[in-house]
Design a protein around this motif. Structure first.
Motif, PDB file in Angstrom:
ATOM      1  N   GLY A  41       0.877  -1.170   0.000  1.00  0.00           N
ATOM      2  CA  GLY A  41       0.000   0.000   0.000  1.00  0.00           C
ATOM      3  C   GLY A  41       0.911   1.216   0.000  1.00  0.00           C
ATOM      4  N   ASP A  42       0.641   2.197   0.856  1.00  0.00           N
ATOM      5  CA  ASP A  42       1.560   3.300   1.046  1.00  0.00           C
ATOM      6  C   ASP A  42       2.201   3.189   2.423  1.00  0.00           C
ATOM      7  N   ARG A  43       2.173   1.987   2.965  1.00  0.00           N
ATOM      8  CA  ARG A  43       2.612   1.780   4.323  1.00  0.00           C
ATOM      9  C   ARG A  43       4.040   1.257   4.349  1.00  0.00           C
ATOM     10  N   VAL A  44       4.879   1.857   5.154  1.00  0.00           N
ATOM     11  CA  VAL A  44       6.251   1.386   5.301  1.00  0.00           C
ATOM     12  C   VAL A  44       6.250   0.216   6.270  1.00  0.00           C
ATOM     13  N   VAL A  45       6.739  -0.936   5.811  1.00  0.00           N
ATOM     14  CA  VAL A  45       6.766  -2.133   6.642  1.00  0.00           C
ATOM     15  C   VAL A  45       8.173  -2.286   7.191  1.00  0.00           C
ATOM     16  N   ALA A  46       8.362  -1.911   8.447  1.00  0.00           N
ATOM     17  CA  ALA A  46       9.686  -1.942   9.068  1.00  0.00           C
ATOM     18  C   ALA A  46       9.543  -2.202  10.549  1.00  0.00           C
ATOM     19  N   THR A  47      10.595  -2.751  11.149  1.00  0.00           N
ATOM     20  CA  THR A  47      10.572  -2.987  12.592  1.00  0.00           C
ATOM     21  C   THR A  47      10.652  -1.654  13.320  1.00  0.00           C
ATOM     22  N   PRO A  48      10.157  -1.579  14.563  1.00  0.00           N
ATOM     23  CA  PRO A  48      10.242  -0.322  15.317  1.00  0.00           C
ATOM     24  C   PRO A  48      11.680   0.179  15.440  1.00  0.00           C
ATOM     25  N   LEU A  49      12.645  -0.744  15.656  1.00  0.00           N
ATOM     26  CA  LEU A  49      14.040  -0.329  15.783  1.00  0.00           C
ATOM     27  C   LEU A  49      14.547   0.253  14.475  1.00  0.00           C
ATOM     28  N   ALA A  50      14.176  -0.367  13.349  1.00  0.00           N
ATOM     29  CA  ALA A  50      14.606   0.132  12.047  1.00  0.00           C
ATOM     30  C   ALA A  50      14.072   1.544  11.819  1.00  0.00           C
ATOM     31  N   LYS A  51      12.831   1.796  12.234  1.00  0.00           N
ATOM     32  CA  LYS A  51      12.252   3.133  12.058  1.00  0.00           C
ATOM     33  C   LYS A  51      13.005   4.178  12.870  1.00  0.00           C
ATOM     34  N   ARG A  52      13.370   3.802  14.111  1.00  0.00           N
ATOM     35  CA  ARG A  52      14.091   4.758  14.949  1.00  0.00           C
ATOM     36  C   ARG A  52      15.462   5.084  14.357  1.00  0.00           C
ATOM     37  N   ILE A  53      16.163   4.049  13.881  1.00  0.00           N
ATOM     38  CA  ILE A  53      17.477   4.260  13.289  1.00  0.00           C
ATOM     39  C   ILE A  53      17.357   5.101  12.016  1.00  0.00           C
ATOM     40  N   ALA A  54      16.319   4.824  11.207  1.00  0.00           N
ATOM     41  CA  ALA A  54      16.110   5.582   9.970  1.00  0.00           C
ATOM     42  C   ALA A  54      15.862   7.051  10.269  1.00  0.00           C
ATOM     43  N   ASP A  55      15.090   7.308  11.304  1.00  0.00           N
ATOM     44  CA  ASP A  55      14.791   8.685  11.676  1.00  0.00           C
ATOM     45  C   ASP A  55      16.063   9.412  12.111  1.00  0.00           C
ATOM     46  N   ALA A  56      16.925   8.693  12.869  1.00  0.00           N
ATOM     47  CA  ALA A  56      18.167   9.299  13.350  1.00  0.00           C
ATOM     48  C   ALA A  56      19.144   9.554  12.212  1.00  0.00           C
ATOM     49  N   LYS A  57      19.173   8.653  11.219  1.00  0.00           N
ATOM     50  CA  LYS A  57      20.122   8.782  10.112  1.00  0.00           C
ATOM     51  C   LYS A  57      19.581   9.617   8.958  1.00  0.00           C
ATOM     52  N   GLY A  58      18.295   9.918   8.981  1.00  0.00           N
ATOM     53  CA  GLY A  58      17.687  10.652   7.884  1.00  0.00           C
ATOM     54  C   GLY A  58      17.516   9.807   6.645  1.00  0.00           C
ATOM     55  N   VAL A  59      17.122   8.544   6.843  1.00  0.00           N
ATOM     56  CA  VAL A  59      16.952   7.623   5.721  1.00  0.00           C
ATOM     57  C   VAL A  59      15.477   7.540   5.337  1.00  0.00           C
ATOM     58  N   ASP A  60      15.181   7.673   4.041  1.00  0.00           N
ATOM     59  CA  ASP A  60      13.815   7.558   3.542  1.00  0.00           C
ATOM     60  C   ASP A  60      13.495   6.073   3.364  1.00  0.00           C
ATOM     61  N   LEU A  61      12.649   5.527   4.245  1.00  0.00           N
ATOM     62  CA  LEU A  61      12.363   4.093   4.224  1.00  0.00           C
ATOM     63  C   LEU A  61      11.636   3.648   2.964  1.00  0.00           C
ATOM     64  N   SER A  62      10.955   4.558   2.298  1.00  0.00           N
ATOM     65  CA  SER A  62      10.232   4.155   1.090  1.00  0.00           C
ATOM     66  C   SER A  62      11.180   3.732  -0.026  1.00  0.00           C
ATOM     67  N   GLY A  63      12.460   4.076   0.104  1.00  0.00           N
ATOM     68  CA  GLY A  63      13.422   3.685  -0.909  1.00  0.00           C
ATOM     69  C   GLY A  63      14.347   2.565  -0.471  1.00  0.00           C
ATOM     70  N   VAL A  64      14.050   1.965   0.688  1.00  0.00           N
ATOM     71  CA  VAL A  64      14.910   0.904   1.225  1.00  0.00           C
ATOM     72  C   VAL A  64      14.310  -0.461   0.914  1.00  0.00           C
ATOM     73  N   THR A  65      15.142  -1.384   0.476  1.00  0.00           N
ATOM     74  CA  THR A  65      14.700  -2.748   0.208  1.00  0.00           C
ATOM     75  C   THR A  65      14.799  -3.564   1.493  1.00  0.00           C
ATOM     76  N   GLY A  66      13.691  -4.189   1.877  1.00  0.00           N
ATOM     77  CA  GLY A  66      13.667  -4.965   3.109  1.00  0.00           C
ATOM     78  C   GLY A  66      14.122  -6.395   2.892  1.00  0.00           C
ATOM     79  N   SER A  67      14.913  -6.897   3.835  1.00  0.00           N
ATOM     80  CA  SER A  67      15.389  -8.281   3.751  1.00  0.00           C
ATOM     81  C   SER A  67      14.703  -9.190   4.746  1.00  0.00           C
ATOM     82  N   GLY A  68      13.772  -8.646   5.552  1.00  0.00           N
ATOM     83  CA  GLY A  68      13.077  -9.450   6.544  1.00  0.00           C
ATOM     84  C   GLY A  68      11.897 -10.183   5.938  1.00  0.00           C
ATOM     85  N   PRO A  69      11.107 -10.867   6.796  1.00  0.00           N
ATOM     86  CA  PRO A  69       9.936 -11.599   6.308  1.00  0.00           C
ATOM     87  C   PRO A  69       8.979 -10.677   5.569  1.00  0.00           C
ATOM     88  N   ASN A  70       8.460 -11.141   4.417  1.00  0.00           N
ATOM     89  CA  ASN A  70       7.520 -10.364   3.610  1.00  0.00           C
ATOM     90  C   ASN A  70       8.100  -9.019   3.178  1.00  0.00           C
TER      91      ASN A  70
END
Length: 438
Positions: A127-156
Motif C-alpha cells: 500500500g503506502d505503508r512502510v513495513v519496518a521494525t520499530p528499531l529500524a524506524k528509529r534508526i532511519a529517523d536518526a540517520k535521515g533515511v527515507d524508508l520508502s526507498g529501502v529494500t527490506g530483507s526481513g519476512p515479507n
C-alpha cells in the motif's frame, strides 16, 4: 476453515491495548512466526506473531484503534484458495473501528490472495505503508533515511535494522512522504484540530493561547491511573537522611579500575541499588506488600529502577539485588535501561519488584519525595551528592561529599520506626561499602 485471530494478552495485567500498526494486509500469505502487527500495551509497543499459516481473509480492527479488549477478533485467517466470502467475522470486533471496517467488505482480497511474501520487497509496495521494525524506524529517523526507498530483507520484505544501516543517510524527504501517514507529524496544528477532544478537555482549553492537543498514550494513561491510585489509597510517610559518599566513591574508583579490561563500569546508582537491596533484607518489615486482609513479606529484594523513556517512565527490575555483585548489577541495569528505551522489555522484566529506587541526583535535584509504586510499600528517592561542611568522626569540621535520600513508605504496611530502621541500614551500607562485599 477460517481461523479467528484475537487480540492477545501481552502481559499478565493487560486488559486492552492499541492496535498500533498492521504489517500485513488482506490477501497476504503468512506463516507461523511472521510478524503481523504492532500492539501498544501500557508500557511498550510489542510485535504480534502469527501462529498459523494461511491468507489474511479479513482485517476486523483498523490500525490506530485504541481500547481493543483482549480476546477481540482483530482478523480472520483463511486457507489458501478458500473463498473469503465464507468468513463470518463478528461485526462488533472493536469499538472505534467498526464503522471504518464495514466498507472494505469486497472481493478485492480474493483477487490478490496469492502473492508470495517476498513479491514486494520494497517498503512502499505494501500500500503506502512502510513495513519496518520499530528499531529500524528509529534508526532511519536518526540517520535521515527515507524508508520508502529501502529494500527490506526481513519476512515479507520487512525492513530490519541491517537494511537501514546499509542505506545511504540523508536521503529522507521528511516533508513529502505518504501524505496520509505523515500529515499529523508535519503539521502539529492540523493534528491538534483532528483530535476528538473530550468535553472535560474543551472546558479546560483556553483557545486564545496557541496550543496543540494530543491523545494520551497507553503508558501515560497507566502512569496517571497508578500514581493517582497510590496517593489516594496509600497513606505516605516520608523519612530523610543525609549520607556521606566519600568511601563509596573511593571503592567505586577501585572497582572500575579492576573491571576496566572487561568493559564494565559500575555507577554510583548501581551501588545504591545493592545498598537498598541489602537494607531491605536487613529490615524485612519494609520489604512487603499491603494486600487488604494480608501482608505479603518477601525474602529477597527485587529492586525496580526508575528509567525515563520518551513519553513516560518505566521501572525495569534488578532481581535479587541483595545477592548480586556490583558488576552484575551494572550489567543488568545497563541492559535493562537500553532495552527499556527501545520498548523491548518483556512484561516480567518491568512488572513486579518488591521496592523501588528513583535517582534524580544525576539531574542536579538535591532532594525530593517519590510516589510509591503500587503494590510495593517502599520507594527510595536519591538526590545529588555535593560537597558540604561535615563533622568528621574525630569531631573536627571538614568537607565531605553528601547526598540526601528520602524513603516513601505505605503507612498501612510499614510503621515509622521500621522505615527509620531501613533508612539507617541503607546509610550504614553506603557509608561503609566494604560491608556489601565482605
Amino acid at each position: 476453515m477460517p481461523i479467528e485471530i484475537k487480540m492477545p494478552a501481552l502481559s499478565p495485567t493487560m486488559e486492552e491495548g492499541k492496535l498500533a500498526k498492521w504489517l500485513v494486509k488482506e490477501g497476504d500469505t503468512v506463516s507461523s512466526g511472521d510478524i503481523m502487527a504492532e500492539i501498544e500495551t501500557d508500557k511498550a509497543t510489542m510485535e504480534f506473531e502469527a501462529v498459523d499459516e494461511g491468507v489474511i481473509g479479513k482485517i476486523s480492527v483498523a490500525e490506530g484503534t485504541e481500547g481493543v479488549k483482549v480476546g477481540t477478533v482483530i482478523a480472520v485467517l483463511v486457507e489458501e484458495g478458500e473463498d473469503a466470502s465464507a468468513i463470518d467475522a463478528p461485526k462488533a470486533a472493536a469499538p472505534k473501528a467498526a464503522a471504518k471496517e464495514e466498507a472494505p467488505k469486497t472481493e478485492a482480497p480474493k483477487a490478490e490472495s496469492k502473492p508470495a511474501p517476498a513479491a514486494a520487497p520494497k517498503a512502499a509496495a505494501s500500500g503506502d505503508r512502510v513495513v519496518a521494525t520499530p528499531l529500524a524506524k528509529r534508526i532511519a529517523d536518526a540517520k535521515g533515511v527515507d524508508l520508502s526507498g529501502v529494500t527490506g530483507s526481513g519476512p515479507n520484505g520487512r525492513i530490519v535494522k541491517a537494511d537501514v544501516e546499509a542505506a545511504q543517510g540523508g536521503s529522507a524527504k521528511k516533508a513529502a512522504p505518504a501524505p496520509a501517514a505523515s500529515a499529523p507529524a508535519a503539521a502539529p496544528v492540523a493534528a491538534a484540530s483532528s483530535v476528538e477532544m473530550a468535553d472535560e478537555t474543551r472546558a479546560l482549553l483556553d483557545a486564545r493561547v496557541p496550543h496543540s492537543v494530543e491523545k494520551l498514550s497507553g503508558m501515560r494513561k497507566t502512569i496517571a491511573r497508578r500514581l493517582a491510585q497510590s496517593k489516594q489509597e496509600a497513606p505516605h510517610i516520608y523519612l530523610s537522611v543525609d549520607v556521606q559518599l566519600d568511601k563509596l566513591l573511593e571503592l567505586r574508583s577501585q572497582i572500575n579500575a579492576t573491571l576496566e579490561k572487561q568493559g564494565v563500569k559500575v555507577s554510583v546508582n548501581d551501588m545504591l541499588v545493592k545498598a537498598l537491596g541489602m537494607a531491605l533484607v536487613a529490615v524485612p518489615e519494609c520489604n512487603v506488600t499491603f494486600a487488604g486482609n494480608e501482608l505479603i513479606k518477601y525474602e529477597r529484594a527485587d529492586i525496580s529502577v526508575a528509567v525515563s523513556i520518551p513519553g513516560g517512565l518505566i521501572t525495569p527490575i534488578v532481581t535479587a539485588a541483595n545477592e548480586k555483585s556490583f558488576s552484575a548489577i551494572a550489567k543488568a541495569t545497563k541492559d535493562l535501561a537500553s532495552r527499556a528505551k527501545e520498548g523491548k522489555l518483556k512484561p516480567e522484566e518491568y512488572q513486579g519488584g518488591t521496592a523501588s529506587i528513583s535517582n534524580m541526583g544525576m539531574m542536579g535535584i538535591k532532594s525530593f519525595s517519590a510516589v510509591i509504586n503500587p503494590p510495593q510499600s517502599t520507594i527510595l528517592a536519591i538526590g545529588a551528592g555535593d560537597k558540604r561542611p561535615w563533622v568528621m568522626p574525630d569531631g573536627s569540621l571538614g568537607v565531605a561529599t553528601v547526598m540526601s535520600a528520602t524513603g516513601s513508605f505505605d503507612h498501612r504496611a510499614v510503621d515509622g520506626a521500621d522505615g527509620a530502621r531501613l533508612m539507617a541500614a541503607f546509610r550504614e551500607f553506603v557509608e561503609n561499602p566494604l560491608s556489601m562485599i565482605a
